[in-house]
Design a protein around this motif. Structure first.
Motif, PDB file in Angstrom:
ATOM      1  N   TRP A 250       0.801  -1.227   0.000  1.00 59.21           N
ATOM      2  CA  TRP A 250       0.000   0.000   0.000  1.00 59.21           C
ATOM      3  C   TRP A 250       0.832   1.274   0.000  1.00 59.21           C
ATOM      4  O   TRP A 250       0.324   2.355  -0.266  1.00 59.21           O
ATOM      5  CB  TRP A 250      -0.940  -0.001   1.201  1.00 59.21           C
ATOM      6  CG  TRP A 250      -0.236  -0.303   2.499  1.00 59.21           C
ATOM      7  CD1 TRP A 250      -0.062  -1.547   3.051  1.00 59.21           C
ATOM      8  CD2 TRP A 250       0.393   0.613   3.375  1.00 59.21           C
ATOM      9  NE1 TRP A 250       0.631  -1.452   4.216  1.00 59.21           N
ATOM     10  CE2 TRP A 250       0.926  -0.130   4.454  1.00 59.21           C
ATOM     11  CE3 TRP A 250       0.559   1.999   3.378  1.00 59.21           C
ATOM     12  CZ2 TRP A 250       1.602   0.462   5.498  1.00 59.21           C
ATOM     13  CZ3 TRP A 250       1.237   2.584   4.423  1.00 59.21           C
ATOM     14  CH2 TRP A 250       1.756   1.814   5.463  1.00 59.21           C
ATOM     15  N   PHE A 255       2.418   2.863  -6.862  1.00 60.24           N
ATOM     16  CA  PHE A 255       1.035   3.339  -6.747  1.00 60.24           C
ATOM     17  C   PHE A 255       0.965   4.858  -6.789  1.00 60.24           C
ATOM     18  O   PHE A 255      -0.081   5.434  -6.600  1.00 60.24           O
ATOM     19  CB  PHE A 255       0.411   2.849  -5.442  1.00 60.24           C
ATOM     20  CG  PHE A 255       0.001   1.414  -5.508  1.00 60.24           C
ATOM     21  CD1 PHE A 255      -0.641   0.922  -6.636  1.00 60.24           C
ATOM     22  CD2 PHE A 255       0.237   0.556  -4.452  1.00 60.24           C
ATOM     23  CE1 PHE A 255      -1.030  -0.396  -6.704  1.00 60.24           C
ATOM     24  CE2 PHE A 255      -0.148  -0.768  -4.515  1.00 60.24           C
ATOM     25  CZ  PHE A 255      -0.778  -1.244  -5.646  1.00 60.24           C
ATOM     26  N   MET A 257       0.503   7.078  -8.698  1.00 58.50           N
ATOM     27  CA  MET A 257      -0.161   7.742  -9.815  1.00 58.50           C
ATOM     28  C   MET A 257      -1.623   7.986  -9.504  1.00 58.50           C
ATOM     29  O   MET A 257      -2.478   7.149  -9.759  1.00 58.50           O
ATOM     30  CB  MET A 257      -0.035   6.886 -11.072  1.00 58.50           C
ATOM     31  CG  MET A 257       1.308   7.043 -11.747  1.00 58.50           C
ATOM     32  SD  MET A 257       1.384   6.131 -13.268  1.00 58.50           S
ATOM     33  CE  MET A 257       1.198   4.462 -12.700  1.00 58.50           C
ATOM     34  N   PRO A 258      -1.928   9.135  -8.904  1.00 59.67           N
ATOM     35  CA  PRO A 258      -3.322   9.395  -8.563  1.00 59.67           C
ATOM     36  C   PRO A 258      -4.182   9.467  -9.822  1.00 59.67           C
ATOM     37  O   PRO A 258      -3.719   9.939 -10.858  1.00 59.67           O
ATOM     38  CB  PRO A 258      -3.291  10.745  -7.848  1.00 59.67           C
ATOM     39  CG  PRO A 258      -1.898  11.215  -7.876  1.00 59.67           C
ATOM     40  CD  PRO A 258      -1.052  10.259  -8.621  1.00 59.67           C
ATOM     41  N   LEU A 259      -5.376   8.965  -9.714  1.00 59.54           N
ATOM     42  CA  LEU A 259      -6.285   9.035 -10.849  1.00 59.54           C
ATOM     43  C   LEU A 259      -6.849  10.441 -10.936  1.00 59.54           C
ATOM     44  O   LEU A 259      -7.054  11.101  -9.932  1.00 59.54           O
ATOM     45  CB  LEU A 259      -7.427   8.032 -10.647  1.00 59.54           C
ATOM     46  CG  LEU A 259      -6.946   6.597 -10.514  1.00 59.54           C
ATOM     47  CD1 LEU A 259      -8.006   5.759  -9.838  1.00 59.54           C
ATOM     48  CD2 LEU A 259      -6.631   6.031 -11.882  1.00 59.54           C
TER      49      LEU A 259
ATOM     50  N   PRO B 154      -3.591   4.542   5.374  1.00 62.10           N
ATOM     51  CA  PRO B 154      -3.082   4.213   4.034  1.00 62.10           C
ATOM     52  C   PRO B 154      -2.929   2.710   3.791  1.00 62.10           C
ATOM     53  O   PRO B 154      -2.856   2.285   2.650  1.00 62.10           O
ATOM     54  CB  PRO B 154      -1.719   4.917   3.989  1.00 62.10           C
ATOM     55  CG  PRO B 154      -1.335   5.139   5.410  1.00 62.10           C
ATOM     56  CD  PRO B 154      -2.613   5.284   6.179  1.00 62.10           C
ATOM     57  N   PHE B 196      -6.277   1.606  -2.855  1.00 61.76           N
ATOM     58  CA  PHE B 196      -5.618   2.136  -1.663  1.00 61.76           C
ATOM     59  C   PHE B 196      -5.620   3.668  -1.741  1.00 61.76           C
ATOM     60  O   PHE B 196      -5.612   4.232  -2.839  1.00 61.76           O
ATOM     61  CB  PHE B 196      -4.176   1.631  -1.572  1.00 61.76           C
ATOM     62  CG  PHE B 196      -4.070   0.205  -1.099  1.00 61.76           C
ATOM     63  CD1 PHE B 196      -4.255  -0.090   0.242  1.00 61.76           C
ATOM     64  CD2 PHE B 196      -3.802  -0.833  -1.982  1.00 61.76           C
ATOM     65  CE1 PHE B 196      -4.168  -1.392   0.690  1.00 61.76           C
ATOM     66  CE2 PHE B 196      -3.721  -2.138  -1.540  1.00 61.76           C
ATOM     67  CZ  PHE B 196      -3.909  -2.428  -0.201  1.00 61.76           C
ATOM     68  N   LYS B 198      -3.425   5.776  -1.539  1.00 63.48           N
ATOM     69  CA  LYS B 198      -2.335   6.322  -2.349  1.00 63.48           C
ATOM     70  C   LYS B 198      -2.687   6.417  -3.835  1.00 63.48           C
ATOM     71  O   LYS B 198      -2.095   7.186  -4.576  1.00 63.48           O
ATOM     72  CB  LYS B 198      -1.107   5.441  -2.174  1.00 63.48           C
ATOM     73  CG  LYS B 198       0.125   6.264  -2.398  1.00 63.48           C
ATOM     74  CD  LYS B 198       1.333   5.785  -1.737  1.00 63.48           C
ATOM     75  CE  LYS B 198       2.337   6.923  -1.820  1.00 63.48           C
ATOM     76  NZ  LYS B 198       3.619   6.579  -1.331  1.00 63.48           N
ATOM     77  N   GLU B 199      -3.652   5.602  -4.256  1.00 68.78           N
ATOM     78  CA  GLU B 199      -4.018   5.587  -5.666  1.00 68.78           C
ATOM     79  C   GLU B 199      -5.084   6.619  -6.005  1.00 68.78           C
ATOM     80  O   GLU B 199      -5.532   6.683  -7.140  1.00 68.78           O
ATOM     81  CB  GLU B 199      -4.539   4.192  -6.032  1.00 68.78           C
ATOM     82  CG  GLU B 199      -3.533   3.092  -5.778  1.00 68.78           C
ATOM     83  CD  GLU B 199      -4.151   1.712  -5.891  1.00 68.78           C
ATOM     84  OE1 GLU B 199      -4.081   1.137  -6.976  1.00 68.78           O
ATOM     85  OE2 GLU B 199      -4.706   1.207  -4.906  1.00 68.78           O
ATOM     86  N   LEU B 200      -5.521   7.371  -5.003  1.00 71.35           N
ATOM     87  CA  LEU B 200      -6.632   8.297  -5.216  1.00 71.35           C
ATOM     88  C   LEU B 200      -6.160   9.747  -5.254  1.00 71.35           C
ATOM     89  O   LEU B 200      -5.146  10.099  -4.670  1.00 71.35           O
ATOM     90  CB  LEU B 200      -7.662   8.152  -4.088  1.00 71.35           C
ATOM     91  CG  LEU B 200      -8.217   6.753  -3.821  1.00 71.35           C
ATOM     92  CD1 LEU B 200      -9.168   6.796  -2.637  1.00 71.35           C
ATOM     93  CD2 LEU B 200      -8.923   6.197  -5.043  1.00 71.35           C
ATOM     94  N   SER B 201      -6.947  10.584  -5.926  1.00 71.63           N
ATOM     95  CA  SER B 201      -6.669  12.024  -5.927  1.00 71.63           C
ATOM     96  C   SER B 201      -7.146  12.637  -4.614  1.00 71.63           C
ATOM     97  O   SER B 201      -7.855  11.989  -3.835  1.00 71.63           O
ATOM     98  CB  SER B 201      -7.394  12.679  -7.095  1.00 71.63           C
ATOM     99  OG  SER B 201      -8.785  12.657  -6.850  1.00 71.63           O
TER     100      SER B 201
END
Lengths: 262, 324
Positions: A250, A255, A257-259, B154, B196, B198-201
């Motif tokens: 995690w 990872f 790369m925010p969408l 996180p 997770f 971390k993968e979100l804006s």
């Protein structure tokens, strides 16, 4: 499974590096013609002899066992201590000066004294490994716990987590990447202190084989042992790295790369 | 084993004394009746910072009951050796149940500190905050915070984060998961359950944080500049969505912001604060119809008047400075 050229190159690179090192060694050894510097081929040839010998194998396994116990106990003690220090100023104020004093002391330097108290057996060597591993693990756990966002703990408190629950269920996982960095350093230090302890108190172990061979002028065995110890280090580190990567998936940078979606 | 845990969770209700809570609610019900005189012609209430004078019900016909009372709260921080900073000075404020109240002020006026005191995260130097008549001494699931920094876990997925509170409260996994999935859908993140943080804006993270807090059904939402770290576009979308969500169940919200537009757009009541020391300057009732739609409201002269008036009041005070 097919591998892409990029992956293939990445996998092959470490193997190529090792072969390169052995090649340089071979050339250097042939050029120097020194008795105490066997060629790479001679050293590699000696490896099966060591690993095929029952006594040597028992020695190496004894080393690994001490290392595992020393490392395991150190991790079990150091993580809670480091986390508590990171979250309590009083506990940190008490332990910090003690650790500051112990940190720069080479743990092997304490061995003669420990040997006087506890003899030259397993206990002494395991204790030295324990000391070597403890400090980096405590330090990284401490730093990791200190860096945990206050608001994260507040969020937990609002959900009804007690202070003890917050330590175990928020501080521990939040600090885990940092803790595992400490453990990785600790693992390498465990290997180093293991060999050093066996150099000082010879009796059994991988270090014992190495230094006995040195005394007897069996330089191919000496270098073979160095290769074996190095290989053990690489393997342990690789295994640990796999476990670590799994546990902190995690937080890994892939990872990052925010969408783009609000 | 699980059932046992469940049972224990429901027995450990956060409030022990039902009688006290009731009497507190009854008392609060009667207080506002004699202090409604402060409303002016244009529907805007401008009243001094004395609690006894401005305590008036929001806009509804029936008098709302007070859920949070802040009584003479002061907060002193020790900045350096022998130097004290008075962050909050004698704050008194009553929040009525179901009201959306914004605390508006320049940075450094102690508005977040006030919110943390209500949350139980910070203890006031003097004075006391109460929820339903009970003194606030520690955080509890009746007050759910949403922070500017998101403060998500996180190591947990979106679903794991949202389920955390209900699970802690002893709700069974299956039930907690169903509720959490519904909440995730409500905040517009369906399909992201297994991502997770971390993968979100930033905007998505704050949606998760809101869902995570709503999941354990706090009576009061404590929002600490929740949209402060977001870009303008995302911020507007989240404001709209927050209003839509809020209009469904009308939870009490205490919302800290330094944006005048945001405060007026969202709130029933705006508490204006000035800094050094942090004081309540004025409490303003925002008498705008609900449900509020942004595109209509921005053209509404009354909305514009609130914004301009509040900005002017901040400009007039030398020591406070205008909030940005």
């Amino acid at each position: 499974m097919m591998m892409s050229p990029a992956v293939l190159t990445r996998r092959a690179a470490p193997v190529l590096a090792c072969i390169g090192l052995l090649a340089v060694w071979q050339v250097a050894s042939l050029a120097l013609k020194n008795d105490s510097f066997p060629t790479a081929v001679e050293a590699v040839r000696a490896i099966p002899d060591i690993l095929g010998d029952k006594e040597s194998l028992t020695n190496i396994l004894a080393s690994l066992r001490r290392m595992a116990i020393g490392f395991g106990v150190a991790v079990l003690v150091s993580i809670p201590l480091g986390l508590l220090m990171g979250r309590s100023r009083a506990i940190a104020a008490f332990f910090n000066p003690l650790l500051m004093v112990i940190y720069p002391v080479p743990k092997a330097a304490l061995m003669p004294i420990i040997m006087l108290w506890l003899g030259v057996g397993d206990v002494t060597k395991t204790l030295v490994i324990f000391l070597g591993v403890s400090l980096p693990v405590i330090y990284h756990s401490f730093e990791g716990a200190k860096a945990v966002e206050e608001k994260m703990l507040w969020s937990g408190a609002a959900m009804g987590l007690s202070p003890a629950q917050r330590l175990v269920r928020i501080v521990l996982p939040a600090a885990l990447p940092e803790i595992l960095t400490g453990c990785r350093t600790g693992l390498v230090l465990a290997l180093i202190t293991m060999i050093t302890s066996e150099m000082i108190a010879r009796q059994s172990g991988a270090g014992n084989i190495l230094f006995n061979a040195l005394d007897m002028g069996q330089y191919d065995t000496v270098f073979a042992m160095i290769i074996i110890v190095g290989a053990m280090g690489i393997c342990l580190d690789a295994i640990f790295e796999r476990v670590r990567a799994r546990l902190v998936r995690w937080s890994e940078p892939q990872f990052d790369m925010p969408l783009s979606f609000s | 084993m699980k059932a046992q845990q469940n049972g224990r969770g429901s027995n450990d209700a956060p409030h022990g004394c039902e009688n006290d809570r009731l009497s507190g609610r009854l008392l609060a019900k009667f207080v506002p009746l004699n202090v409604r005189a402060s409303e002016t012609e244009d529907g805007m209430t401008v009243v001094p910072a004395r609690p006894s004078e401005w305590m008036s019900p929001v806009t509804s016909q029936e008098p709302a009951s007070a859920i949070i009372e802040i009584n003479h709260v002061s907060q002193v921080f020790q900045t350096s050796a022998r130097k004290d900073h008075l962050a909050l000075s004698d704050i008194s404020l009553t929040i009525e149940e179901g009201a959306f109240v914004s605390i508006l002020g320049p940075s450094g006026c102690g508005k977040s500190t006030l919110l943390y005191i209500v949350g139980g995260f910070v203890s006031p130097t003097s004075g006391m905050a109460k929820i339903r008549g009970h003194a606030i001494t520690a955080p509890g699931p009746d007050r759910g915070p949403v922070f500017q920094e998101f403060a998500l876990f996180p190591w947990k997925t979106v679903l794991g984060n949202v389920m955390y509170g209900p699970r802690q409260q002893g709700v069974r996994t299956a039930e907690a998961e169903a509720q959490s999935r519904a909440l995730i859908e409500m905040v517009g993140l369906k399909g992201f359950e297994n991502f997770f943080p971390k993968e979100l804006s930033g905007g998505m993270k704050q949606r998760v944080a809101l869902a995570r807090t709503l999941a354990y059904h706090p009576e009061v939402l404590l929002m600490d500049e929740p949209f402060g770290a977001l870009d303008a576009h995302t911020r507007t979308r989240l404001q709209n969505d927050l209003l839509n969500i809020w209009e469904r169940d009308r939870k009490t919200v205490l919302f800290v912001t330094h944006s005048v537009d945001e405060a007026v757009f969202l709130s029933d009541k705006v508490v204006m604060m000035s800094k050094s020391p942090g004081r309540i300057r004025q409490v303003i009732d925002i008498d705008l119809p609900r449900p509020r739609r942004r595109n209509e409201l921005l053209l509404d002269p009354q909305y514009q008047k609130y914004v301009v008036d509040i900005e002017r009041m901040f400009d007039e005070s030398d020591e406070a400075g205008a909030p940005t």
